[in-house]
Motif scaffolding. Sequence first.
Motif, PDB file in Angstrom:
ATOM      1  N   VAL A   4       0.837  -1.204   0.000  1.00  6.76           N
ATOM      2  CA  VAL A   4       0.000   0.000   0.000  1.00  6.76           C
ATOM      3  C   VAL A   4       0.872   1.253   0.000  1.00  6.76           C
ATOM      4  N   ASP A   5       1.929   1.247   0.803  1.00  2.09           N
ATOM      5  CA  ASP A   5       2.852   2.390   0.801  1.00  2.09           C
ATOM      6  C   ASP A   5       3.384   2.654  -0.600  1.00  2.09           C
ATOM      7  N   GLY A   6       3.760   1.585  -1.299  1.00  2.00           N
ATOM      8  CA  GLY A   6       4.321   1.735  -2.630  1.00  2.00           C
ATOM      9  C   GLY A   6       3.309   2.290  -3.622  1.00  2.00           C
ATOM     10  N   CYS A   7       2.065   1.823  -3.524  1.00  2.00           N
ATOM     11  CA  CYS A   7       1.019   2.314  -4.429  1.00  2.00           C
ATOM     12  C   CYS A   7       0.743   3.793  -4.196  1.00  2.00           C
ATOM     13  N   LEU A   8       0.655   4.195  -2.938  1.00  2.00           N
ATOM     14  CA  LEU A   8       0.405   5.605  -2.638  1.00  2.00           C
ATOM     15  C   LEU A   8       1.584   6.478  -3.050  1.00  2.00           C
ATOM     16  N   ASP A   9       2.791   5.955  -2.869  1.00  2.00           N
ATOM     17  CA  ASP A   9       3.983   6.679  -3.306  1.00  2.00           C
ATOM     18  C   ASP A   9       3.983   6.829  -4.822  1.00  2.00           C
ATOM     19  N   TRP A  10       3.576   5.777  -5.542  1.00  2.00           N
ATOM     20  CA  TRP A  10       3.497   5.840  -7.006  1.00  2.00           C
ATOM     21  C   TRP A  10       2.510   6.933  -7.440  1.00  2.00           C
ATOM     22  N   LEU A  11       1.340   6.953  -6.828  1.00  2.00           N
ATOM     23  CA  LEU A  11       0.344   7.974  -7.169  1.00  2.00           C
ATOM     24  C   LEU A  11       0.872   9.378  -6.880  1.00  2.00           C
ATOM     25  N   ASP A  12       1.533   9.533  -5.738  1.00  2.00           N
ATOM     26  CA  ASP A  12       2.071  10.856  -5.388  1.00  2.00           C
ATOM     27  C   ASP A  12       3.101  11.320  -6.408  1.00  2.00           C
ATOM     28  N   ARG A  13       3.984  10.417  -6.817  1.00  2.00           N
ATOM     29  CA  ARG A  13       5.062  10.811  -7.733  1.00  2.00           C
ATOM     30  C   ARG A  13       4.546  11.044  -9.152  1.00  2.00           C
ATOM     31  N   GLU A  14       3.642  10.189  -9.604  1.00  2.00           N
ATOM     32  CA  GLU A  14       3.172  10.265 -10.983  1.00  2.00           C
ATOM     33  C   GLU A  14       2.055  11.290 -11.181  1.00  2.00           C
ATOM     34  N   CYS A  15       1.182  11.439 -10.176  1.00  2.00           N
ATOM     35  CA  CYS A  15      -0.038  12.224 -10.379  1.00  2.00           C
ATOM     36  C   CYS A  15      -0.184  13.397  -9.418  1.00  2.00           C
ATOM     37  N   ASN A  16       0.481  13.340  -8.269  1.00  2.00           N
ATOM     38  CA  ASN A  16       0.422  14.390  -7.257  1.00  2.00           C
ATOM     39  C   ASN A  16      -1.013  14.788  -6.924  1.00  2.00           C
ATOM     40  N   PRO A  17      -1.879  13.822  -6.544  1.00  2.00           N
ATOM     41  CA  PRO A  17      -3.277  14.168  -6.261  1.00  2.00           C
ATOM     42  C   PRO A  17      -3.409  14.979  -4.978  1.00  2.00           C
ATOM     43  N   LYS A  18      -4.297  15.967  -5.002  1.00  2.00           N
ATOM     44  CA  LYS A  18      -4.564  16.771  -3.818  1.00  2.00           C
ATOM     45  C   LYS A  18      -5.624  16.129  -2.932  1.00  2.00           C
ATOM     46  N   TYR A  19      -6.298  15.152  -3.477  1.00  2.00           N
ATOM     47  CA  TYR A  19      -7.329  14.440  -2.714  1.00  2.00           C
ATOM     48  C   TYR A  19      -7.347  12.992  -3.202  1.00  2.00           C
ATOM     49  N   VAL A  20      -7.409  12.047  -2.248  1.00  2.00           N
ATOM     50  CA  VAL A  20      -7.463  10.616  -2.570  1.00  2.00           C
ATOM     51  C   VAL A  20      -8.598   9.993  -1.781  1.00  2.00           C
ATOM     52  N   HIS A  21      -9.448   9.236  -2.471  1.00  2.00           N
ATOM     53  CA  HIS A  21     -10.558   8.556  -1.805  1.00  2.00           C
ATOM     54  C   HIS A  21     -10.624   7.109  -2.281  1.00  2.00           C
ATOM     55  N   VAL A  22     -10.657   6.190  -1.319  1.00  2.00           N
ATOM     56  CA  VAL A  22     -10.731   4.753  -1.613  1.00  2.00           C
ATOM     57  C   VAL A  22     -11.877   4.172  -0.810  1.00  2.00           C
ATOM     58  N   ARG A  23     -12.690   3.356  -1.462  1.00  2.00           N
ATOM     59  CA  ARG A  23     -13.770   2.637  -0.769  1.00  2.00           C
ATOM     60  C   ARG A  23     -13.526   1.150  -0.958  1.00  2.00           C
TER      61      ARG A  23
END
Length: 340
Positions: free
Chosen positions: A116-135
């Motif tokens: 999970v850490d790696g996936c969130l790090d990937w999103l941060d580096r590639e997309c830099n989202p200001k908001y993340v929501h997971v259900r």
Amino acid sequence: MSVTIERNGIRVERADEDLLGRWNDLVERSPQGDLFHRLDALRVQADSTGADLHPLVGFKGQEPVGLFPAFTITRGGVATAFSPPPNLWVPHLGPALLNMEKLKRRKAERRHRRFVDGCLDWLDRECNPKYVHVRTGGRYEDVRPFEWNEFQVQPRHTYEVDLTRSEDDLLASFSSDARSNVRTDDDRYEIRVGGADAIRRIVRQVEARHEEQGEPYTLDAEFVVVLRDRLPEGAVRPYVCEVDGEFAGGMVALADDERVYRWQGGAKHDADVPVNDLVDWAIMTDAMDDGIARYDLVGANEQRLCSYKAKFAPELVRYYSVERGTRMMNLLSDVYKRFR
């Protein structure tokens, strides 16, 4: 080229064409994988929302440890990330883990956390989202890796009916009014599984009911029609109830090998026949014939709806809504979080 994140022995990357060819096989192997994780379903979700799909895969060496389909939407230069994407009423998505059952708890939790850490790090580096929501779904029970990444966690609930019993035993567990309704000897009604036109009629009826109540309803019937075309036969089941030959109501159910979902429909109707009870019973009995073990009633969060669903003697199942973002982006997410 997409980045690859390597952290403490876990590698996370965006699936290439070879991995995409194996994606559905990995979904079927995961305890959390279901029809919403299938690649064809993910692509329809992306197309219908204008989102970019990021099918992330984690590895320990050559062994896959998890899938995490994420969607990003950029408006006004601001990126947001979702799993599932908003406005489609998809009940859940989030991570689907692999090859964890064979591990002892300490090692499994460490591997899960690093994935999970790696996936969130990937999103941060590639997309830099200001908001993340997971259900997440009910089979994804440990959301602590999100908590440890400063996500806010909100428990949510759904109901599931056990379909592994005989029809008589299942019916005996219902409330007295539910039993009476499904045993009706009224011969004016007919229930059948329809096609695209049935989907459109059911969605229009639900939309009209929401308008009467002054509530938003964002689902486009064509999304459901395309989903039916892309998924395996029998995955999208539009049940229609006709009374005296006229459409009275219905339900679009979704099904995989383990669960059938009470997805869209069940709106209030004018017929003097217990349409919704009869449709629910038809969905359940068909699922039992197909060897499906659970009927997910898709939501037990609104008090006014729980009374109806609870009469089928379901079990209460917890899932989670997790989010991270700036204060302003959190305020803008209210519509997305209204899903029940």
